[in-house]
Design an enzyme around this catalytic site. Structure first.
Site, PDB file in Angstrom:
ATOM      1  N   HIS A  86       0.823  -1.222   0.000  1.00  0.00           N
ATOM      2  CA  HIS A  86       0.000   0.000   0.000  1.00  0.00           C
ATOM      3  C   HIS A  86       0.854   1.269   0.000  1.00  0.00           C
ATOM      4  CE1 HIS A  86       0.027  -0.007   4.573  1.00  0.00           C
ATOM      5  NE2 HIS A  86      -0.006   1.295   4.380  1.00  0.00           N
ATOM      6  N   ASP A 222       1.235  -7.621   2.420  1.00  0.00           N
ATOM      7  CA  ASP A 222       1.316  -6.197   2.096  1.00  0.00           C
ATOM      8  C   ASP A 222       2.774  -5.740   1.911  1.00  0.00           C
ATOM      9  OD1 ASP A 222       0.857  -3.501   1.770  1.00  0.00           O
ATOM     10  OD2 ASP A 222      -0.480  -3.308   3.496  1.00  0.00           O
ATOM     11  N   SER A 641       3.995   2.189   8.520  1.00  0.00           N
ATOM     12  CA  SER A 641       3.805   1.208   7.467  1.00  0.00           C
ATOM     13  C   SER A 641       5.089   1.041   6.695  1.00  0.00           C
ATOM     14  CB  SER A 641       2.698   1.655   6.525  1.00  0.00           C
ATOM     15  OG  SER A 641       1.476   1.232   7.032  1.00  0.00           O
TER      16      SER A 641
HETATM   17  N1  ARG Z   1      -4.920   0.613   7.704  1.00  0.00           N
HETATM   18  C1  ARG Z   1      -3.617   0.671   7.088  1.00  0.00           C
HETATM   19  C2  ARG Z   1      -2.983   2.073   7.231  1.00  0.00           C
HETATM   20  O1  ARG Z   1      -3.545   2.903   7.906  1.00  0.00           O
HETATM   21  C3  ARG Z   1      -3.613   0.180   5.703  1.00  0.00           C
HETATM   22  C4  ARG Z   1      -4.339   1.020   4.696  1.00  0.00           C
HETATM   23  C5  ARG Z   1      -4.252   0.532   3.285  1.00  0.00           C
HETATM   24  N2  ARG Z   1      -5.215  -0.523   2.998  1.00  0.00           N
HETATM   25  C6  ARG Z   1      -6.547  -0.334   2.704  1.00  0.00           C
HETATM   26  N3  ARG Z   1      -7.306  -1.376   2.466  1.00  0.00           N
HETATM   27  N4  ARG Z   1      -7.103   0.848   2.596  1.00  0.00           N
HETATM   28  O2  ARG Z   1      -2.384   2.654   6.389  1.00  0.00           O
HETATM   29  N1  ASP Z   2      -1.469   1.404   8.017  1.00  0.00           N
HETATM   30  C1  ASP Z   2      -0.701   2.445   8.654  1.00  0.00           C
HETATM   31  C2  ASP Z   2       0.313   3.104   7.708  1.00  0.00           C
HETATM   32  O1  ASP Z   2       0.124   3.142   6.521  1.00  0.00           O
HETATM   33  C3  ASP Z   2      -0.052   1.940   9.887  1.00  0.00           C
HETATM   34  C4  ASP Z   2      -0.920   2.133  11.079  1.00  0.00           C
HETATM   35  O2  ASP Z   2      -1.688   3.108  11.138  1.00  0.00           O
HETATM   36  O3  ASP Z   2      -0.810   1.321  11.999  1.00  0.00           O
HETATM   37  O4  ASP Z   2       1.282   3.709   8.123  1.00  0.00           O
END
Ligand code: ARG
Ligand code: ASP
Length: 705
Positions: A86, A222, A641
Site C-alpha cells: 500500500h 502487504d 507502514s
Molecule cells: N490501515 C492501514 C494504514 O492505515 C492500511 C491502509 C491501506 N489498505 C486499505 N485497504 N485501505 O495505512
Molecule cells: N497502516 C498504517 C500506515 O500506513 C499503519 C498504522 O496506522 O498502523 O502507516
C-alpha cells in the site's frame, strides 16, 4: 516466609509490568540512556549503539523514510528496499495499464534493466540527529506570542541548518518534541532515483481489502520491493541510465526463524502523528463530537460510492483508490471511539488529571500549574463549534464532492484573468477526469450538501451560502462546465476573457467560491488562533506533568514523522469477552477466506496450487504450516507502514503494515492490553518472491539467516 512471598510477588509484578506495558515511540539517540536496560531484560541481544550510532554502521543506516509518508528498509548490499504494497501502490498503479495490469497481476523485474523509474519518489536516510533546544530558544521571552516564538525558532534554526550542512549534499530539519519543550535537528540524505523491482498481485498484496483493513486475524501480503540507485560515487542523483545500485552502509539480515509468543520485537521507522498527552476534555471532544460527525459523513459517501462501484466496473476502477482512502480513516475512527470506550480511556485520563491536581495542590512550587486544566476546558469549549465547522468543510467541500474542489482550482484565474493561472489549471484537468464519474459525484453532492446544511444549521459557523441562493445537485451537474471534460475543454478553446466570464458564473464555481471563501475568511483564522493558544498550554502541561508526576507513566515525545524505535513482544490479544486471538495466521486462513471472483477475497491460481501441494520450501513454521502475518505489542501509528519488525538479534522477522482495530485508539490513549501492530511474516515475503513469483534471484542478494 510471608515476606519472601510478598517480595517475590512484587518482583513478579514489576517484571510483568515491565514485560507487557510497552507504550512509547523512542528517540534513537536516547536508547542507551532510557531503554537499553529494559530492552535487554526483554530479550534484546544488541546494544543501543548497534541500533543507533553516529560513528559506526548501525541498524539506523538501513532505515529510510519512503516518499515522505511510509517507511522502508534496505535488505541487500545492492540497495534493495522493502516496503508495503500500500506504500508503493501509487507507483505500481502509475506503471499499470489495461495491457500491463501490475495491480492485478503483480510485477517482477527479471533483471535490473526492467526495474521501473518513479518520478518524484524519494528515499531519505537519517545521517544523525542532535538536540538544538538551547540554540533555537536562545531569545525566548515570557511575553512572546506563539507566532513570535515560531518565527524566532525558524530564523535561529535556519542559520543552524545552513552551518550544519555547509559543503555537503545533506539536508537538515528541526522539529519540536515534547510539545515544543525540546527541539532536535535531523541531518538527512535523500536519494531520488528509486525504482520499482517487484510487487505481488493485489489479491496477495491487498488481500481482504477494506473488509479486512484494520482487522486481525489478517492474511495480507502487504509488501513491495524497490531499489535505490546512486551515481558512480554512491551519492544521490536524479535518474540516469548511468546510475548504479546504491551500496548501503548497512543492510538488514532476514531471519527465517520466525516468532513465538513472548519474543522480543522492535519496529524502527517514521511514525506520523500521535497525541498521547491530550486532556480528557479533548479526548471527549474527539471521540464524542468530531469523530461521530466525520464517521457519519464518510458513511454516507462510502455507501454512495460502493453502490455505484458495484454497478459499474468503470466506476469501480476509477474510485478504488479514493474509496480506500476514505474508508481507511472512517474505519479507524470507529475503532478509536470503541477503544476509548472499552478501555475507559476518559475515566483513566480523568484519574490522571485528579492525581495531577492533587500533586499540584500539595506543593506551592507548582502553583503556576494549578489553572492549566481549567484553561483547557475553556479553550476546548471555544474550539468545539469551529473545529466541527472546519471538519464539515474539509470532509464535504474539500474532500467529499470532487466537483467543488476541482472548480475551486480556477479561483485564482477567475480573479486575475491571467493566462498563466489558466495554464496551471489546465494541467490538472486530465488527472482529475481520469478518476472521475459525474453521476457518482452528483449523488455525493446531493447527499453531502443536504447533510451539511441540516447538521450545521444551528452552528454560528454555517456558511452564508446556505442562507442565500443554494444550488441543487441537478442544477450544478446539468449546467456546470466542470461536470464534463468535453464541455470544459470546449470552453477553454475560447478567448481568455470569455473563459473567465463563463467560469465566474459557473454554478460549481459559485458553490466553491462561497464555501472556500467562508473557510478562508471565517474558519481558518479563528481555528488556528485557538490552536496556537492550545499549543502554548500543551507545552506547559506536558512540562508540568513530567515534573509533577514523573513516575505515573512513560513520557516520550509524540510521533512527528521522525525516526523512532518502539519495542514489545509477540502476543495474541483478547479484545472482547470470550474472544481471544492467536498471535499468528497461516496460509490455511487465506483459504478459509477465499471467495472465487470476489474483488476482495479472490486468490491467484498459483497460490492455491502451492497450498495444495504444500510446497512451502524452507519457509514453513515448525508445525509445517506457512505463516502469513503476526501481531505484537509494538506501539505504532500511520507512517510506520513498511517499517521492519526486528528480532532480538536485529534481524528482520516481519514488515509492519497495520494495527488491530480494537486498539486503534493507541494514537490518543495507548493500552497494551488491546493495542497490537500487524506485520507480514518475513517468511511469507520470501515465499511469495521465491515460490510464487519465481523471482528467487532477488533472494541471492539478500542475507538470509
Ligand atoms: N490501515 C492501514 C494504514 O492505515 C492500511 C491502509 C491501506 N489498505 C486499505 N485497504 N485501505 O495505512
Ligand atoms: N497502516 C498504517 C500506515 O500506513 C499503519 C498504522 O496506522 O498502523 O502507516
Amino acid at each position: 516466609m510471608k515476606n519472601l512471598k510478598r517480595l517475590f510477588l512484587s518482583i513478579l509484578m514489576l517484571c510483568s509490568l515491565n514485560m507487557v506495558a510497552k507504550e512509547g515511540m523512542w528517540l534513537p539517540m536516547f536508547l542507551q540512556q532510557l531503554n537499553e536496560t529494559e530492552m535487554q531484560a526483554m530479550g534484546l541481544e544488541l546494544t543501543a549503539e548497534d541500533i543507533y550510532s553516529i560513528n559506526n554502521g548501525s541498524l539506523k543506516d538501513a532505515i529510510v523514510h519512503f516518499g515522505g509518508g511510509c517507511t522502508a528498509e534496505v535488505i541487500s548490499g545492492e540497495g534493495l528496499l522493502l516496503t508495503n504494497h500500500h506504500c508503493g501502490y501509487g507507483q505500481i498503479q502509475s506503471h499499470s495499464s489495461v495491457e500491463n495490469d501490475y495491480l492485478s497481476n503483480g510485477f517482477w523485474a527479471k533483471d535490473r534493466s526492467e526495474e521501473l523509474t518513479n518520478e518524484g519518489l524519494t528515499a531519505t536516510f537519517i545521517k544523525y540527529m542532535k538536540e538544538v533546544t538551547a540554540d533555537v530558544l536562545l531569545n525566548e521571552t515570557d511575553g512572546m506570542t506563539e507566532a513570535e516564538r515560531r518565527e524566532m525558532i525558524k530564523s535561529l534554526g535556519d542559520s543552524l541548518i545552513s552551518l550544519e550542512i555547509e559543503g555537503t549534499h545533506y539536508e537538515a530539519m528541526i522539529k519540536p518534541f515534547f510539545k515544543g519543550n525540546r527541539y532536535f535537528m535531523f541531518v538527512t540524505e535523500t536519494y531520488t532515483d528509486v525504482r520499482l523491482v517487484g510487487a505481488p498481485p493485489s489479491s496477495i498484496g491487498k488481500f481482504g481489502s477494506d473488509t479486512d483493513n484494520w482487522m486481525w486475524p489478517r492474511h495480507t501480503g502487504d509488501f513491495s520491493i524497490f531499489r535505490i540507485y546512486a551515481d558512480k560515487d554512491n551519492n544521490p542523483a536524479e535518474y540516469s541510465e548511468d546510475n548504479i545500485p546504491y551500496t548501503p552502509n548497512k543492510h538488514l539480515n532476514i531471519s527465517t526463524q520466525g516468532v513465538k509468543p513472548g519474543d522480543f520485537t522492535m519496529v524502527y521507522g517514521f511514525p506520523g502523528r500521535t497525541d498521547e498527552y491530550l486532556p480528557a476534555v479533548a479526548v471527549k471532544q474527539i471521540t464524542q463530537v468530531l469523530n461521530p460527525a466525520k464517521i457519519s459523513i464518510r458513511k454516507t459517501a462510502l455507501e454512495i460510492m460502493d453502490k455505484e462501484m458495484r454497478a459499474s466496473d468503470e466506476v469501480r476502477i476509477k474510485y478504488a483508490s479514493k474509496y480506500a482512502s476514505v474508508a481507511n480513516y472512517y474505519k479507524k475512527w470507529i475503532g478509536e471511539n470503541t477503544g476509548i470506550q472499552k478501555t475507559q480511556g476518559l475515566k483513566r485520563k480523568r484519574e490522571f488529571e485528579q492525581a495531577f491536581m492533587d500533586a499540584v495542590n500539595s506543593d506551592e512550587k507548582y502553583a503556576d500549574y494549578a489553572g492549566l486544566l481549567a484553561v483547557y476546558d475553556s479553550l476546548y469549549g471555544e474550539l468545539e463549534d469551529i473545529a466541527m465547522a472546519r471538519d464539515y468543510f474539509i470532509e464535504i467541500a474539500y474532500r467529499g464532492v470532487a466537483i467543488v474542489n476541482f472548480a475551486n482550482k480556477v479561483s485564482k484565474f477567475v480573479e486575475t484573468g491571467d493566462a498563466k493561472d489558466l495554464e496551471r489549471f489546465k494541467k490538472s484537468i486530465n488527472g482529475h477526469f481520469k478518476n472521475y464519474d459525474a453521476h457518482t459525484d452528483e449523488l455525493l453532492f446531493d447527499a453531502l450538501f443536504k447533510k451539511y446544511e441540516l447538521e450545521q444549521a444551528d452552528s454560528e459557523y454555517l456558511p452564508a451560502y446556505f442562507n442565500g441562493k443554494t444550488y441543487s445537485a441537478k442544477e450544478v451537474f446539468s449546467k456546470s462546465y466542470f461536470a464534463s471534460q468535453e464541455k470544459l475543454e470546449d470552453l477553454l478553446n475560447s478567448s481568455t476573457k470569455k473563459v473567465q466570464k463563463k467560469l465566474s458564473k459557473d454554478p460549481a464555481f459559485k458553490v466553491a467560491s462561497a464555501l472556500y471563501g467562508h473557510y478562508r475568511n471565517v474558519i481558518y483564522g479563528k481555528y488556528w488562533s485557538l490552536e496556537d493558544e492550545l499549543d502554548a498550554v500543551d507545552r506547559e502541561y506536558l512540562k508540568a506533568m513530567m515534573e509533577v508526576l514523573p513516575d505515573y507513566r512513560n513520557y516520550y515525545p509524540d510521533a512527528n514523522s521522525t525516526l523512532r524505535l518502539t519495542y514489545g513482544q509477540v502476543q495474541g490479544v483478547s479484545p472482547l469477552d470470550a474472544v481471544s486471538y492467536g498471535h499468528i495466521t497461516y496460509l490455511e486462513g487465506m483459504m478459509e477466506k477465499y471467495v472465487p471472483g470476489d474483488y476482495e477475497f479472490d486468490l491467484p491460481e498459483k497460490l492455491i496450487e502451492l497450498y495444495d501441494s504444500k510446497d512451502f520450501g524452507p519457509y514453513a513454521d515448525d508445525n509445517g504450516k506457512l505463516p502469513v502475518c503476526f501481531i505484537a505489542t509494538n506501539h505504532t501509528t500511520g507512517g510506520n507502514s513498511g517499517s521492519p519488525a526486528l528480532n532480538a538479534k536485529g534481524e528482520l522477522v516481519g514488515l509492519n503494515f497495520d494495527r488491530a482495530w480494537e486498539g486503534t485508539m493507541s494514537d490518543i490513549n495507548y493500552d497494551a492490553s488491546r493495542c497490537r501492530n500487524i506485520m507480514v511474516d518475513a517468511r511469507y515475503v520470501l515465499f511469495i518472491i521465491d515460490k510464487f513469483a519465481g523471482a528467487g534471484y532477488l533472494l541471492d542478494e539478500m542475507t538470509i539467516k
